[in-house]
Design a protein around this motif. Sequence first.
Motif, PDB file in Angstrom:
ATOM      1  N   THR A  51     -49.700 -51.823  61.147  1.00  0.00           N
ATOM      2  CA  THR A  51     -48.938 -50.642  61.541  1.00  0.00           C
ATOM      3  C   THR A  51     -49.820 -49.404  61.576  1.00  0.00           C
ATOM      4  O   THR A  51     -49.687 -48.548  62.450  1.00  0.00           O
ATOM      5  CB  THR A  51     -47.761 -50.416  60.580  1.00  0.00           C
ATOM      6  N   ARG A  52     -50.762 -49.284  60.622  1.00  0.00           N
ATOM      7  CA  ARG A  52     -51.624 -48.100  60.582  1.00  0.00           C
ATOM      8  C   ARG A  52     -52.443 -47.985  61.866  1.00  0.00           C
ATOM      9  O   ARG A  52     -52.729 -46.881  62.331  1.00  0.00           O
ATOM     10  CB  ARG A  52     -52.546 -48.161  59.364  1.00  0.00           C
ATOM     11  N   ASN A  53     -52.857 -49.137  62.444  1.00  0.00           N
ATOM     12  CA  ASN A  53     -53.616 -49.091  63.694  1.00  0.00           C
ATOM     13  C   ASN A  53     -52.748 -48.553  64.824  1.00  0.00           C
ATOM     14  O   ASN A  53     -53.203 -47.815  65.690  1.00  0.00           O
ATOM     15  CB  ASN A  53     -54.132 -50.482  64.054  1.00  0.00           C
ATOM     16  N   MET A  54     -51.472 -48.957  64.803  1.00  0.00           N
ATOM     17  CA  MET A  54     -50.554 -48.488  65.831  1.00  0.00           C
ATOM     18  C   MET A  54     -50.364 -46.973  65.724  1.00  0.00           C
ATOM     19  O   MET A  54     -50.319 -46.263  66.739  1.00  0.00           O
ATOM     20  CB  MET A  54     -49.211 -49.216  65.690  1.00  0.00           C
ATOM     21  N   VAL A  55     -50.284 -46.464  64.488  1.00  0.00           N
ATOM     22  CA  VAL A  55     -50.142 -45.022  64.283  1.00  0.00           C
ATOM     23  C   VAL A  55     -51.350 -44.291  64.843  1.00  0.00           C
ATOM     24  O   VAL A  55     -51.230 -43.230  65.465  1.00  0.00           O
ATOM     25  CB  VAL A  55     -49.952 -44.707  62.789  1.00  0.00           C
ATOM     26  N   THR A  56     -52.539 -44.847  64.651  1.00  0.00           N
ATOM     27  CA  THR A  56     -53.755 -44.248  65.188  1.00  0.00           C
ATOM     28  C   THR A  56     -53.674 -44.117  66.701  1.00  0.00           C
ATOM     29  O   THR A  56     -54.000 -43.070  67.278  1.00  0.00           O
ATOM     30  CB  THR A  56     -54.985 -45.096  64.810  1.00  0.00           C
ATOM     31  N   GLY A  57     -53.244 -45.171  67.378  1.00  0.00           N
ATOM     32  CA  GLY A  57     -53.145 -45.139  68.831  1.00  0.00           C
ATOM     33  C   GLY A  57     -52.097 -44.168  69.330  1.00  0.00           C
ATOM     34  O   GLY A  57     -52.252 -43.544  70.387  1.00  0.00           O
ATOM     35  N   ALA A  58     -51.012 -44.012  68.554  1.00  0.00           N
ATOM     36  CA  ALA A  58     -49.908 -43.161  68.995  1.00  0.00           C
ATOM     37  C   ALA A  58     -50.163 -41.684  68.749  1.00  0.00           C
ATOM     38  O   ALA A  58     -49.507 -40.832  69.350  1.00  0.00           O
ATOM     39  CB  ALA A  58     -48.619 -43.574  68.275  1.00  0.00           C
ATOM     40  N   SER A  59     -51.130 -41.368  67.882  1.00  0.00           N
ATOM     41  CA  SER A  59     -51.296 -39.985  67.440  1.00  0.00           C
ATOM     42  C   SER A  59     -51.669 -39.029  68.567  1.00  0.00           C
ATOM     43  O   SER A  59     -51.400 -37.833  68.470  1.00  0.00           O
ATOM     44  CB  SER A  59     -52.349 -39.917  66.327  1.00  0.00           C
ATOM     45  N   THR A  60     -52.296 -39.525  69.632  1.00  0.00           N
ATOM     46  CA  THR A  60     -52.703 -38.642  70.739  1.00  0.00           C
ATOM     47  C   THR A  60     -51.976 -38.958  72.037  1.00  0.00           C
ATOM     48  O   THR A  60     -52.323 -38.408  73.083  1.00  0.00           O
ATOM     49  CB  THR A  60     -54.222 -38.761  70.979  1.00  0.00           C
ATOM     50  N   LYS A  69     -36.635 -62.906  73.978  1.00  0.00           N
ATOM     51  CA  LYS A  69     -36.346 -62.652  72.564  1.00  0.00           C
ATOM     52  C   LYS A  69     -35.472 -61.433  72.329  1.00  0.00           C
ATOM     53  O   LYS A  69     -34.814 -61.333  71.292  1.00  0.00           O
ATOM     54  CB  LYS A  69     -37.662 -62.482  71.795  1.00  0.00           C
ATOM     55  N   GLY A  70     -35.488 -60.480  73.244  1.00  0.00           N
ATOM     56  CA  GLY A  70     -34.689 -59.277  73.060  1.00  0.00           C
ATOM     57  C   GLY A  70     -35.320 -58.310  72.072  1.00  0.00           C
ATOM     58  O   GLY A  70     -36.501 -58.386  71.750  1.00  0.00           O
ATOM     59  N   VAL A  71     -34.513 -57.381  71.567  1.00  0.00           N
ATOM     60  CA  VAL A  71     -34.975 -56.330  70.661  1.00  0.00           C
ATOM     61  C   VAL A  71     -35.162 -56.913  69.263  1.00  0.00           C
ATOM     62  O   VAL A  71     -34.205 -57.383  68.645  1.00  0.00           O
ATOM     63  CB  VAL A  71     -33.978 -55.158  70.627  1.00  0.00           C
ATOM     64  N   LEU A  72     -36.403 -56.871  68.753  1.00  0.00           N
ATOM     65  CA  LEU A  72     -36.736 -57.431  67.452  1.00  0.00           C
ATOM     66  C   LEU A  72     -36.971 -56.310  66.435  1.00  0.00           C
ATOM     67  O   LEU A  72     -37.022 -55.133  66.786  1.00  0.00           O
ATOM     68  CB  LEU A  72     -37.993 -58.299  67.559  1.00  0.00           C
ATOM     69  N   GLU A  73     -37.144 -56.697  65.173  1.00  0.00           N
ATOM     70  CA  GLU A  73     -37.387 -55.705  64.120  1.00  0.00           C
ATOM     71  C   GLU A  73     -38.650 -54.900  64.389  1.00  0.00           C
ATOM     72  O   GLU A  73     -38.693 -53.692  64.165  1.00  0.00           O
ATOM     73  CB  GLU A  73     -37.495 -56.388  62.747  1.00  0.00           C
ATOM     74  N   GLN A  74     -39.708 -55.577  64.855  1.00  0.00           N
ATOM     75  CA  GLN A  74     -40.948 -54.860  65.111  1.00  0.00           C
ATOM     76  C   GLN A  74     -40.799 -53.917  66.297  1.00  0.00           C
ATOM     77  O   GLN A  74     -41.444 -52.870  66.342  1.00  0.00           O
ATOM     78  CB  GLN A  74     -42.098 -55.853  65.330  1.00  0.00           C
ATOM     79  N   THR A  75     -39.933 -54.263  67.259  1.00  0.00           N
ATOM     80  CA  THR A  75     -39.618 -53.343  68.352  1.00  0.00           C
ATOM     81  C   THR A  75     -39.016 -52.066  67.780  1.00  0.00           C
ATOM     82  O   THR A  75     -39.375 -50.952  68.172  1.00  0.00           O
ATOM     83  CB  THR A  75     -38.619 -53.980  69.337  1.00  0.00           C
ATOM     84  N   LYS A  76     -38.105 -52.240  66.832  1.00  0.00           N
ATOM     85  CA  LYS A  76     -37.461 -51.083  66.203  1.00  0.00           C
ATOM     86  C   LYS A  76     -38.462 -50.284  65.374  1.00  0.00           C
ATOM     87  O   LYS A  76     -38.452 -49.050  65.389  1.00  0.00           O
ATOM     88  CB  LYS A  76     -36.305 -51.555  65.318  1.00  0.00           C
ATOM     89  N   ARG A  77     -39.334 -51.003  64.648  1.00  0.00           N
ATOM     90  CA  ARG A  77     -40.334 -50.333  63.814  1.00  0.00           C
ATOM     91  C   ARG A  77     -41.229 -49.436  64.677  1.00  0.00           C
ATOM     92  O   ARG A  77     -41.445 -48.269  64.368  1.00  0.00           O
ATOM     93  CB  ARG A  77     -41.187 -51.366  63.080  1.00  0.00           C
ATOM     94  N   HIS A  78     -41.741 -49.983  65.774  1.00  0.00           N
ATOM     95  CA  HIS A  78     -42.635 -49.213  66.623  1.00  0.00           C
ATOM     96  C   HIS A  78     -41.897 -48.077  67.325  1.00  0.00           C
ATOM     97  O   HIS A  78     -42.449 -46.993  67.511  1.00  0.00           O
ATOM     98  CB  HIS A  78     -43.309 -50.127  67.635  1.00  0.00           C
ATOM     99  N   SER A  79     -40.668 -48.312  67.711  1.00  0.00           N
ATOM    100  CA  SER A  79     -39.892 -47.243  68.350  1.00  0.00           C
ATOM    101  C   SER A  79     -39.656 -46.097  67.378  1.00  0.00           C
ATOM    102  O   SER A  79     -39.748 -44.921  67.742  1.00  0.00           O
ATOM    103  CB  SER A  79     -38.551 -47.788  68.843  1.00  0.00           C
ATOM    104  N   PHE A  80     -39.363 -46.431  66.129  1.00  0.00           N
ATOM    105  CA  PHE A  80     -39.157 -45.409  65.108  1.00  0.00           C
ATOM    106  C   PHE A  80     -40.435 -44.596  64.897  1.00  0.00           C
ATOM    107  O   PHE A  80     -40.409 -43.375  64.818  1.00  0.00           O
ATOM    108  CB  PHE A  80     -38.725 -46.062  63.798  1.00  0.00           C
ATOM    109  N   LEU A  81     -41.578 -45.298  64.812  1.00  0.00           N
ATOM    110  CA  LEU A  81     -42.852 -44.607  64.619  1.00  0.00           C
ATOM    111  C   LEU A  81     -43.194 -43.729  65.818  1.00  0.00           C
ATOM    112  O   LEU A  81     -43.703 -42.616  65.668  1.00  0.00           O
ATOM    113  CB  LEU A  81     -43.967 -45.625  64.377  1.00  0.00           C
ATOM    114  N   VAL A  82     -42.934 -44.237  67.013  1.00  0.00           N
ATOM    115  CA  VAL A  82     -43.181 -43.453  68.234  1.00  0.00           C
ATOM    116  C   VAL A  82     -42.379 -42.157  68.191  1.00  0.00           C
ATOM    117  O   VAL A  82     -42.898 -41.073  68.479  1.00  0.00           O
ATOM    118  CB  VAL A  82     -42.812 -44.290  69.477  1.00  0.00           C
ATOM    119  N   HIS A  83     -41.112 -42.255  67.812  1.00  0.00           N
ATOM    120  CA  HIS A  83     -40.266 -41.065  67.735  1.00  0.00           C
ATOM    121  C   HIS A  83     -40.750 -40.146  66.618  1.00  0.00           C
ATOM    122  O   HIS A  83     -40.813 -38.921  66.781  1.00  0.00           O
ATOM    123  CB  HIS A  83     -38.814 -41.480  67.492  1.00  0.00           C
TER     124      HIS A  83
END
Length: 647
Positions: free
Chosen positions: A129-138, A150-164
């Motif tokens: 997750t920390r790597n994803m935060v690095t990519g999203a920061s800019t 598969k539809g909407v999964l927990e990790q989809t929600k996790r990344h969407s929350f972090l993006v927001h």
Amino acid sequence: MTGEDVKLTDQSFQPESLIGEDIAAYLHAQQHKQMLRFITCGSVDDGKSTLIGRLLYDSKMIFEDQLAALESDSIKHGTQGQEIDFALLVDGLAAEREQGITIDVAYRFFSTDKRKFIVADTPGHEQYTRNMVTGASTADLAVILVDARKGVLEQTKRHSFLVHLLGIRHVVLAVNKMDLVDYDQATFDGIVRDYADFAEEIGVEAFTAIPISGFKGDNITPGDNGAPSPNTPWYEGPSLIHHLETIEIANTRAQERSFRMPVQWVNRPNLDFRGFSGIVSDGTIKPGDPVRVVPSGKTSRVKKIVTFDGDLDAAVAGQSVTLTLEDEVDCSRGDVIAAAGDPPEASDQFEATIVWMDEQALKPGRGYWLKLGTQTVTANVQPPKYEICVNTFEHLAAKTLELNDIGVAELRTDRPIAFEAYETSRQLGGFVLIDKFTNATVGAGMIHFSLRRAQNVHWQPTSITREDHSALKNQKPRVLWFTGLSGSGKSTIANEVEKKLALMNRHTFLLDGDNIRHGLNKDLGFTETDRIENIRRIGEVAKLMADAGLIVLTAFISPFRAERRMVREMLPEGEFIEVFVDTPLEVAEARDVKGLYKKARSGQLKNFTGIDSPYEPPENAEIRVNTVEMTPEEAADHIIAAILPLK
């Protein structure tokens, strides 16, 4: 000349055929394209790397030798040469290719006729997750991929929350692998409904849903006359590339905000020139405009806007410039030059959301470097108010933050800094925390607001200075910081030193660890967090006593280098003297005057230094005494000799 004329693999484009104005026009067009930074994220194996590979391939940003290597690698990794495995363009790490997953953040550049892009392929696994935060920061935009099967999964929600959370307001829901569900509209519509319900829950106001196939290329680039893929005749929206080319990006909005420029460098090439260099983060500035320097509050007007290519009539967000001012004002690296009528705030206490990115847990109370824009200060993070569960969004009680945890906490910096709320300005609202010893980035944060108490508490100037106190006592203030294991002899030696100093008519005070815990620190235990707070309080008391002109002796185990360094940084250069009472563990344990080692060995006493809690010996102590080789009196004489003269 069209963009198709300049693709890397288009052999019909011959740069030497361009002459004069054609070359100038081409170069101007390339240099002035807008740049969009975006990330791809989602759960494992949703097709992020394949999508980016497809974007690079379709935009013809692959050289012929890369294409040949890609076809070879595709055979090697199991596609039997019938289809190109586009993910191999991005998954550069050997471990990623072997496991078929993305671990690191991979950045790639590509370009179309209308815009330039930098895309970050971020990891899908929760542990990264920390790597994803690095990519999203800019990033200006996020492409959230969902596997149509598969539809909407927990990790989809996790990344969407972090993006927001990280302030990305442009979201694309890319429902991928539509080819594996026969391009079924009902499947697509169901996923969009599920995601819309979730998006509303976390505060995502709008998103663009696009049915795609990264592998087959459906709805990645516009079809004939801009039409969608013939496999999705029921879809009437834009292709992914068209959407990325036309979405409004941050720089456009940044120019509409009030002027801000964090100062990176004071440019002083000679005595006749003094300018302040940096990148304009927000707004527009012109010669003659009134400005304010934050946090000092000093005001002036812009005299000139200087660049390598000559002076400018105006500068806008995104430009690197040097400003000269009409007045001589105190301004240095880390300060912010801002519009005089609408400057950012300055404070030394904040509430912030923190994403913890280190294997070692957050140490509340410990000093970390906080880097915000061009400002670097020492910050202490208080115990979190709560941790956020990114799967359920519950607020959970927490005493610290572990790797990938997200929490809300208060921070205190050693001096006021210029800032804005993260939702207003990423540049002045987003920060990173850096370990002072390893220089590793351990956390990323987003400021919510300054604490009201910071605005209500002001430093009260006094007429009698610390220099006056020192002169009255005819001595230079010092803090003799005795550190060592329990039973090493710290208190005994410190007591001997104080007696000898008293005979020399010196004004002293001894702060002993056990004595302090009877009063000032009686509320603290012996956990790592409590030990850090114990030393912070003692450091503040020792500093006040040194301000009064005293020679202060402190006898504490103080097991962590970071806290000893924190106290050192509180005092003027040369006033903190670290005295390492170097006694081997077996010798200290054999003494066991208080019976503490026996209790620790039997399990009756937890978190005891040297047994089940670490001791970090000094690396460069000013004074070292060995109580195996010296008596306490001899050690005291050695210390006195080392600190002379006392004036």
